[in-house]
Design an enzyme around this catalytic site. Structure first.
Site, PDB file in Angstrom:
ATOM      1  N   ASN A 157      35.712 -20.267  -0.007  1.00  0.00           N
ATOM      2  CA  ASN A 157      35.041 -18.991  -0.255  1.00  0.00           C
ATOM      3  C   ASN A 157      35.995 -17.817  -0.444  1.00  0.00           C
ATOM      4  O   ASN A 157      35.668 -16.842  -1.088  1.00  0.00           O
ATOM      5  CB  ASN A 157      34.061 -18.676   0.884  1.00  0.00           C
ATOM      6  CG  ASN A 157      34.643 -18.908   2.250  1.00  0.00           C
ATOM      7  OD1 ASN A 157      35.175 -19.980   2.533  1.00  0.00           O
ATOM      8  ND2 ASN A 157      34.568 -17.921   3.109  1.00  0.00           N
ATOM      9  N   THR A 243       7.687 -25.103  10.561  1.00  0.00           N
ATOM     10  CA  THR A 243       6.885 -24.862   9.357  1.00  0.00           C
ATOM     11  C   THR A 243       7.784 -24.359   8.227  1.00  0.00           C
ATOM     12  O   THR A 243       8.588 -23.452   8.422  1.00  0.00           O
ATOM     13  CB  THR A 243       5.791 -23.812   9.662  1.00  0.00           C
ATOM     14  OG1 THR A 243       5.009 -24.301  10.737  1.00  0.00           O
ATOM     15  CG2 THR A 243       4.913 -23.555   8.449  1.00  0.00           C
ATOM     16  N   CYS A 330      31.850 -12.988   6.792  1.00  0.00           N
ATOM     17  CA  CYS A 330      31.552 -13.278   8.196  1.00  0.00           C
ATOM     18  C   CYS A 330      32.664 -12.819   9.117  1.00  0.00           C
ATOM     19  O   CYS A 330      32.444 -12.556  10.285  1.00  0.00           O
ATOM     20  CB  CYS A 330      31.340 -14.776   8.399  1.00  0.00           C
ATOM     21  SG  CYS A 330      30.248 -15.437   7.185  1.00  0.00           S
TER      22      CYS A 330
HETATM   23  N1  PLP Z   1      29.954 -22.077   3.850  1.00  0.00           N
HETATM   24  C1  PLP Z   1      30.617 -21.285   2.983  1.00  0.00           C
HETATM   25  C2  PLP Z   1      31.776 -21.852   2.229  1.00  0.00           C
HETATM   26  C3  PLP Z   1      30.243 -19.957   2.806  1.00  0.00           C
HETATM   27  O1  PLP Z   1      30.914 -19.182   1.953  1.00  0.00           O
HETATM   28  C4  PLP Z   1      29.140 -19.465   3.541  1.00  0.00           C
HETATM   29  C5  PLP Z   1      28.737 -18.044   3.439  1.00  0.00           C
HETATM   30  O2  PLP Z   1      29.552 -17.164   3.219  1.00  0.00           O
HETATM   31  C6  PLP Z   1      28.472 -20.337   4.425  1.00  0.00           C
HETATM   32  C7  PLP Z   1      28.907 -21.630   4.546  1.00  0.00           C
HETATM   33  C8  PLP Z   1      27.284 -19.887   5.212  1.00  0.00           C
HETATM   34  O3  PLP Z   1      26.148 -19.822   4.375  1.00  0.00           O
HETATM   35  P1  PLP Z   1      24.900 -18.921   4.804  1.00  0.00           P
HETATM   36  O4  PLP Z   1      25.315 -17.497   4.639  1.00  0.00           O
HETATM   37  O5  PLP Z   1      23.821 -19.317   3.835  1.00  0.00           O
HETATM   38  O6  PLP Z   1      24.557 -19.280   6.208  1.00  0.00           O
END
Ligand code: PLP
Length: 395
Positions: A157, A243, A330
């Site tokens: 990412n 659900t 994150c």
């Molecule tokens: N995995 C990767 C490589 C990501 O880039 C992300 C989100 O940035 C996630 C997992 C998490 O996904 P979500 O935001 O849908 O929980």
């Protein structure tokens, strides 16, 4: 009096994407008009179930799979959790207690594995080196008959590097281990065929390809058994209780259909924009270097601007109407240097001077030209403020 509007340019599509208008219409329509519970036997319920079936076919088509292999989840994080915890829970009685992942995974994988290591599991973290790519020989060296699961992301990412998934999966299978890939940054943006990737489990998230947030899917290869991480009802064939979010899932299905229809065209258009952006930055801004030299998804470029705090550049660009990021959404705000760039062997200084540009469908040539023109004076001003010279090499 007409006030000139500042051009707003969104280059943070790896964090999340704008929701497609057709997805908004679908979600809204389903919320208003199809509120049945998909488990109910009556017509209201069966209409909701038909929507789930349709979305399941669309998401399966996106990754070239069978619709019965798709389990809907609450997003990428939950898909990663279901894959890793579900596989670990199912395999545990066999005595295998070892997991393998890489040092550059998303927190959704890293923290899940970390948690399992506090409960009887051991883990090995494969290095990547300056290319940002896992070397299959490192997996060969780490794997054994004790390994239950290997989890390596399809594309990173932060830097966009693609991993040699099919080769890695073959090694895992030779030792009887399952293979999971977090394809959150590739599903809907890069062609995927689960059989070509040769994996057993693949995570998808809707909001990374113009779908709604809080909805995703886990592809589970037919015959692969997992323990369910949520206890409750028997939805999703006993694999994900609760659900179903029929409106969100319908939105995910529409986003998958739209993405699949335009995948080749969009991938190559974004690649051209990204390559121009990158080439012009490297040419016009001294002291810059691209992070991640392996094969990459076409929308991502991560660049170090030596001598500059990435946070300061991010804010200066934001004032210019340009939205970028310093890495994973994150972990932003933590002021910790990116674990991905650190794992690639870069100094904390280089990691902290790095900006991620991630492109998406709304980006145009004109926008990229604007970014290319805006950057040099901003960078040079920030360097003057921090007393740094410009003719520098990145370490
Ligand atoms: N995995 C990767 C490589 C990501 O880039 C992300 C989100 O940035 C996630 C997992 C998490 O996904 P979500 O935001 O849908 O929980």
């Amino acid at each position: 009096m007409v006030r000139s509007q500042k051009m707003r340019i969104y280059l943070d599509h790896n964090a999340t994407t704008p929701v497609d208008a057709a997805v908004v219409d679908t979600v809204s329509d389903v919320l208003s008009n199809c509120y049945g519970n998909a488990s109910s036997v009556h017509t209201f319920g069966q209409s909701a179930k038909a929507l789930l079936d349709d979305a399941r076919r669309a998401v399966a088509a996106l990754v070239d799979a069978q619709s019965s292999e798709i389990v809907f989840t609450g997003g990428g994080t939950e898909s990663d959790n279901l894959a890793i915890r579900g596989a670990a829970g199912r395999i545990k009685p066999s005595g295998r207690r070892h997991l393998i992942t890489s040092t550059i995974e998303h927190e959704a994988v890293l923290n899940t594995i970390k948690d399992l290591t506090q409960h009887d599991w051991t883990a090995t973290y494969l290095p990547v080196g300056a290319t940002g790519v896992v070397n299959p020989s490192d997996l060969e060296a780490a794997i054994s008959e004790q390994t239950a699961l290997v989890s390596i992301m399809h594309a990173n990412n932060e830097i966009g590097t693609l991993q040699p998934i099919s080769e890695l999966a073959s090694i895992a299978h030779a030792y009887g281990a399952l293979f999971h890939t977090d394809a959150v940054q590739t599903a809907g943006k890069h062609p995927i065929s689960v059989s070509e990737l040769n994996v057993d489990l693949l995570s998808i998230s809707g909001h990374k390809f113009n779908g709604p947030k809080g909805v995703g899917a886990l592809w589970i290869k037919r015959g692969t058994r997992l323990t369910s991480s949520l206890t409750g009802g028997r939805q999703e064939r006993n694999r994900r209780a609760g659900t179903e979010n029929v409106a969100g899932i319908s939105g995910l299905g529409i986003a998958a259909k739209i993405a699949l229809n335009k995948l080749d065209h969009d991938t190559s258009r974004l690649g051209q924009l990204r390559d121009r952006l990158e080439a012009e930055i490297l040419c016009n801004v001294p002291g810059t270097e691209v992070n991640g030299t392996g094969q990459r998804v076409t929308n991502t470029s991560n660049i170090s601007f030596l001598g500059i705090e990435a946070e300061a550049l991010l804010i200066a660009l934001d004032l210019e109407g340009i939205a970028v990021s310093t890495g994973s959404a994150c972990s932003s705000g933590t002021l910790e240097p990116s674990h991905v760039l650190r794992a690639m062997g870069f100094s904390p200084q280089r990691a902290q001077s790095s900006i991620r540009f991630s492109l998406g469908l709304g980006n145009t040539d004109e926008q990229i030209t604007h970014v290319i023109r805006s950057l040099p004076p901003i960078v040079s001003k920030l360097r003057q403020l921090s007393g740094h010279q410009t003719a520098l090499r990145v370490s």
